[in-house]
Design an enzyme around this catalytic site. Structure first.
Site, PDB file in Angstrom:
ATOM      1  N   CYS A  92       6.088  -0.315   7.053  1.00 50.66           N
ATOM      2  CA  CYS A  92       5.722   0.855   6.258  1.00 50.66           C
ATOM      3  C   CYS A  92       6.906   1.263   5.385  1.00 50.66           C
ATOM      4  CB  CYS A  92       5.346   1.997   7.205  1.00 50.66           C
ATOM      5  SG  CYS A  92       4.908   3.524   6.374  1.00 50.66           S
TER       6      CYS A  92
ATOM      7  N   GLY B 154       0.828  -1.202   0.000  1.00 50.83           N
ATOM      8  CA  GLY B 154       0.000   0.000   0.000  1.00 50.83           C
ATOM      9  C   GLY B 154       0.859   1.248   0.000  1.00 50.83           C
TER      10      GLY B 154
ATOM     11  N   HIS C 194      -4.300   1.599   7.213  1.00 51.77           N
ATOM     12  CA  HIS C 194      -2.913   2.090   7.333  1.00 51.77           C
ATOM     13  C   HIS C 194      -2.683   3.259   6.360  1.00 51.77           C
ATOM     14  CE1 HIS C 194       1.616   1.307   7.699  1.00 51.77           C
ATOM     15  NE2 HIS C 194       1.517   2.105   6.648  1.00 51.77           N
ATOM     16  N   GLU C 195      -3.117   3.075   5.105  1.00 53.67           N
ATOM     17  CA  GLU C 195      -2.920   4.129   4.093  1.00 53.67           C
ATOM     18  C   GLU C 195      -3.802   5.343   4.373  1.00 53.67           C
ATOM     19  OE1 GLU C 195      -0.363   3.673   2.471  1.00 53.67           O
ATOM     20  OE2 GLU C 195      -0.252   1.538   2.947  1.00 53.67           O
TER      21      GLU C 195
ATOM     22  N   HIS D 180      -2.145   7.538   6.733  1.00 57.20           N
ATOM     23  CA  HIS D 180      -1.106   8.381   6.113  1.00 57.20           C
ATOM     24  C   HIS D 180      -1.692   9.707   5.643  1.00 57.20           C
ATOM     25  CE1 HIS D 180       2.613   6.199   6.082  1.00 57.20           C
ATOM     26  NE2 HIS D 180       2.089   5.119   5.544  1.00 57.20           N
TER      27      HIS D 180
HETATM   28 ZN    ZN Z   1       2.894   3.241   5.525  1.00 54.68          ZN
END
Ligand code: ZN
Length: 197
Positions: A94, A45, A136-137, A140
């Protein structure tokens, strides 16, 4: 084109992320480059601010993992999470924090709304690894990292590694921009030639 990935501690992660308003060939080109960058880093991702562009766009590709099922690579423009259900703990890594992994608690499934790669608005439910990567994305795009979601004790233990990353001392096998690189670039901008710092 493979783009350099901005590391933890760079200024782009302090900037607000803007909604995408132009659905054109330039955006399609960026999406293509983001997939190339993602695959080059062996990631699953990537959010646009990780390649230095603070816009609301993320891509995912789980096709090389055991968890993929029949999931195709996914594009989510201006994503929103409408509903979160359950809770589970999974180890995460990540591309902006290479060499560090940690267990993170997140929702087990999410219902999301976003514009897809063909520029159509869709609403769908994610579960399992897809839900995990999507969250998770999505984090961000709100300038939040998985290390912000772990215990203070665990984060304290990671501090020396994170400081080395800021100083540009992390060993990474794909192109990156560290906070130290950014400072150097700014000095180049001001003076017109390179000063070694
Ligand atoms: Zn990440």
């Amino acid at each position: 084109m493979v783009m350099p990935i901005y590391l933890y501690g760079t200024r782009v992660f302090g900037e607000p992320v803007h909604r995408v308003t132009q659905f054109d060939t330039r955006l399609a080109g960026l999406i293509r480059d983001m997939f190339e960058t993602l695959n080059n880093g062996d990631g699953i991702g990537l959010a646009a601010n990780q390649v230095g562009l603070p816009v609301s766009l993320l891509v995912m590709d789980l096709s090389d993992t055991d968890e993929s099922g029949d999931e195709k690579p996914l594009v989510a423009i201006n994503p929103e999470i409408l509903e979160s259900t359950g809770e589970c703990t999974i180890e995460e890594g990540c591309l902006s924090i290479p060499g560090i992994r940690s267990e993170v608690v997140r929702a087990e499934s999410v219902r999301a709304r976003f514009t897809d790669g063909t520029f159509n608005l869709v609403e769908r439910e994610f579960s399992g690894m897809m839900a995990r990567v999507f969250q998770h994305e999505f984090d961000h795009l709100r300038n939040k990292f998985f290390v912000d979601r772990i215990s203070a004790v665990r984060r304290q233990l990671l501090k020396p590694k994170l400081s080395r990353m800021r100083r540009g001392e992390a060993v990474v096998r794909y192109p990156v921009v560290s906070a130290a690189d950014e400072r150097k670039l700014r000095r180049q901008d001001q003076t017109g030639y390179e000063i070694n710092v």
